[in-house]
Design an enzyme around this catalytic site. Structure first.
Site, PDB file in Angstrom:
ATOM      1  N   ASP A  68      10.760 -17.813  -5.019  1.00  0.00           N
ATOM      2  CA  ASP A  68       9.912 -17.263  -5.165  1.00  0.00           C
ATOM      3  C   ASP A  68       9.325 -17.450  -6.524  1.00  0.00           C
ATOM      4  O   ASP A  68      10.140 -17.554  -7.394  1.00  0.00           O
ATOM      5  CB  ASP A  68      10.261 -15.527  -4.597  1.00  0.00           C
ATOM      6  CG  ASP A  68      11.877 -15.184  -5.113  1.00  0.00           C
ATOM      7  OD1 ASP A  68      11.540 -15.589  -5.520  1.00  0.00           O
ATOM      8  OD2 ASP A  68      11.587 -13.513  -4.067  1.00  0.00           O
ATOM      9  N   ASN A 137      16.353  -2.880  -0.470  1.00  0.00           N
ATOM     10  CA  ASN A 137      15.142  -2.660   0.859  1.00  0.00           C
ATOM     11  C   ASN A 137      16.078  -3.823   1.576  1.00  0.00           C
ATOM     12  O   ASN A 137      15.389  -3.069   2.866  1.00  0.00           O
ATOM     13  CB  ASN A 137      13.862  -2.587   0.445  1.00  0.00           C
ATOM     14  CG  ASN A 137      12.917  -3.671  -0.541  1.00  0.00           C
ATOM     15  OD1 ASN A 137      13.465  -4.456  -0.352  1.00  0.00           O
ATOM     16  ND2 ASN A 137      12.144  -3.535  -0.212  1.00  0.00           N
ATOM     17  N   HIS A 139      15.094  -6.948   1.639  1.00  0.00           N
ATOM     18  CA  HIS A 139      14.196  -7.772   1.755  1.00  0.00           C
ATOM     19  C   HIS A 139      14.930  -9.088   1.214  1.00  0.00           C
ATOM     20  O   HIS A 139      15.607  -9.403   0.960  1.00  0.00           O
ATOM     21  CB  HIS A 139      13.453  -8.064   0.212  1.00  0.00           C
ATOM     22  CG  HIS A 139      13.426  -7.944  -1.073  1.00  0.00           C
ATOM     23  ND1 HIS A 139      13.174  -7.133  -2.308  1.00  0.00           N
ATOM     24  CD2 HIS A 139      14.484  -8.747  -2.041  1.00  0.00           C
ATOM     25  CE1 HIS A 139      13.579  -7.143  -2.781  1.00  0.00           C
ATOM     26  NE2 HIS A 139      14.112  -7.922  -2.985  1.00  0.00           N
ATOM     27  N   GLU A 144       8.727  -8.489   1.709  1.00  0.00           N
ATOM     28  CA  GLU A 144       9.133  -7.381   1.903  1.00  0.00           C
ATOM     29  C   GLU A 144       9.403  -6.538   3.156  1.00  0.00           C
ATOM     30  O   GLU A 144       8.818  -6.874   4.254  1.00  0.00           O
ATOM     31  CB  GLU A 144       8.240  -6.662   0.750  1.00  0.00           C
ATOM     32  CG  GLU A 144       8.350  -6.577  -0.753  1.00  0.00           C
ATOM     33  CD  GLU A 144       9.404  -5.943  -1.565  1.00  0.00           C
ATOM     34  OE1 GLU A 144      10.201  -5.719  -0.875  1.00  0.00           O
ATOM     35  OE2 GLU A 144       9.467  -5.445  -2.478  1.00  0.00           O
TER      36      GLU A 144
HETATM   37  C1  F6R Z   1      15.009 -13.953  -5.725  1.00  0.00           C
HETATM   38  C2  F6R Z   1      14.825 -13.240  -3.912  1.00  0.00           C
HETATM   39  C3  F6R Z   1      15.442 -11.934  -4.176  1.00  0.00           C
HETATM   40  C4  F6R Z   1      16.746 -11.316  -4.654  1.00  0.00           C
HETATM   41  C5  F6R Z   1      17.026  -9.880  -4.604  1.00  0.00           C
HETATM   42  C6  F6R Z   1      18.388  -9.118  -5.176  1.00  0.00           C
HETATM   43  O1  F6R Z   1      14.966 -15.125  -5.994  1.00  0.00           O
HETATM   44  O2  F6R Z   1      14.505 -13.876  -3.804  1.00  0.00           O
HETATM   45  O3  F6R Z   1      15.538 -11.479  -2.586  1.00  0.00           O
HETATM   46  O4  F6R Z   1      17.962 -12.162  -3.961  1.00  0.00           O
HETATM   47  O5  F6R Z   1      16.166  -9.385  -4.973  1.00  0.00           O
HETATM   48  O6  F6R Z   1      18.439  -9.169  -6.397  1.00  0.00           O
HETATM   49  P1  F6R Z   1      19.995  -9.265  -7.297  1.00  0.00           P
HETATM   50  O7  F6R Z   1      20.515 -10.486  -6.420  1.00  0.00           O
HETATM   51  O8  F6R Z   1      19.288  -9.299  -8.850  1.00  0.00           O
HETATM   52  O9  F6R Z   1      20.534  -8.146  -6.450  1.00  0.00           O
END
Ligand code: F6R
Length: 256
Positions: A68, A137, A139, A144
């Protein structure tokens, strides 16, 4: 089948997850790696860079596709995921940047960019190993919680909880982009192997729900239960109920 590796702490998580990625590259030097950003993979990227320095890994043939990118952030913006990947990994190893793919957050036509991202993944033959973090959450990528699973790459409006969680890396909450472009659940689920990582007590509740709860788009990561080759690497804070506390590296097999 879900394989769960539970480690004592984040350092060991990073090393165990780096082992999975390293063995993929050794077995198939021209692997297509699906990569993630965020806090969780930073230790893994450090490990991979170290192993490259020691001559243990060669990224010369590796190709990568990231999950992303924030809308409106250019590659040189220090909060962009392109900047993150360059700094934490690509600039430290011998991957050819031409072979590293991240959605273009500066696109004027998100639908077109999304479609061409999916075509690009297809043209590479799909993803061999997809690294995933998990949002609080549930995702994965920026898919989401929703009332349906979005199959293809798409533009997404970030939820308030994601904006807030990610604001720690920005100067202020209002600097966090409200939209992103993310790979869809389809390309993620078509990856031949998935490596899901989670660290810390904040992730324990959602990780348990995702791995052992109902499969629902309200918890996007729950769809991973249906993947035939899912490896979860979590530290004991993220996986408090799995395995025994005395075990340093617990290998648990769970047949769905
Ligand atoms: C990042 C992504 C997100 C993260 C998720 C966890 O490319 O796709 O899904 O993996 O938000 O983020 P952290 O590791 O910062 O807790």
């Amino acid at each position: 089948m879900i394989r769960i590796i539970r480690t004592r702490d984040y350092k060991e998580l990073s090393s165990a997850a780096a082992d999975v990625i390293a063995s993929q590259i050794i077995a198939k030097p021209d692997s297509v790696l699906g990569l993630a950003t965020g806090t969780s993979p930073i230790g893994i990227y450090d490990e991979l860079a170290e192993r490259y320095d020691k001559g243990e890994l060669d990224f010369g043939w590796v190709k990568s596709v990231n999950l992303d990118e924030y809308m409106g952030l250019s590659a040189d913006n220090e909060n962009s995921y392109r900047h993150f990947m360059n700094t934490h990994l690509f600039d430290r190893i011998n991957i050819d940047k031409v072979n590293t793919h991240i959605p273009d957050g500066m696109t004027k036509d998100p639908a077109k960019e999304a479609a061409s991202y999916d075509r690009m993944i297809q043209s590479l033959g799909g993803i061999d190993l997809q690294l995933l973090g998990i949002g609080r959450n549930g995702h994965i990528g920026f898919n989401e919680p929703s009332d349906h699973f979005e199959k293809c790459t798409h533009e997404v409006r970030l939820t308030e909880s994601t904006i807030e969680a990610n604001s720690r890396l920005f100067k202020s909450l209002s600097d966090v982009p409200t939209h992103a472009i993310t790979m869809g659940i389809g390309a993620i689920m078509m990856a031949r192997r998935i490596l899901l990582i989670a660290s810390g007590p904040d992730k324990a509740g959602i990780l348990k729900e995702a791995l052992f709860g109902n499969i629902t788009p309200k918890v996007p990561a729950s769809i991973l239960q249906l993947h035939p080759d899912l490896i979860v690497v979590g530290d004991k804070e993220a996986l408090p109920d799995v395995g025994s506390d005395d075990t340093y590296l617990r290998f648990t097999e769970k047949t769905a």
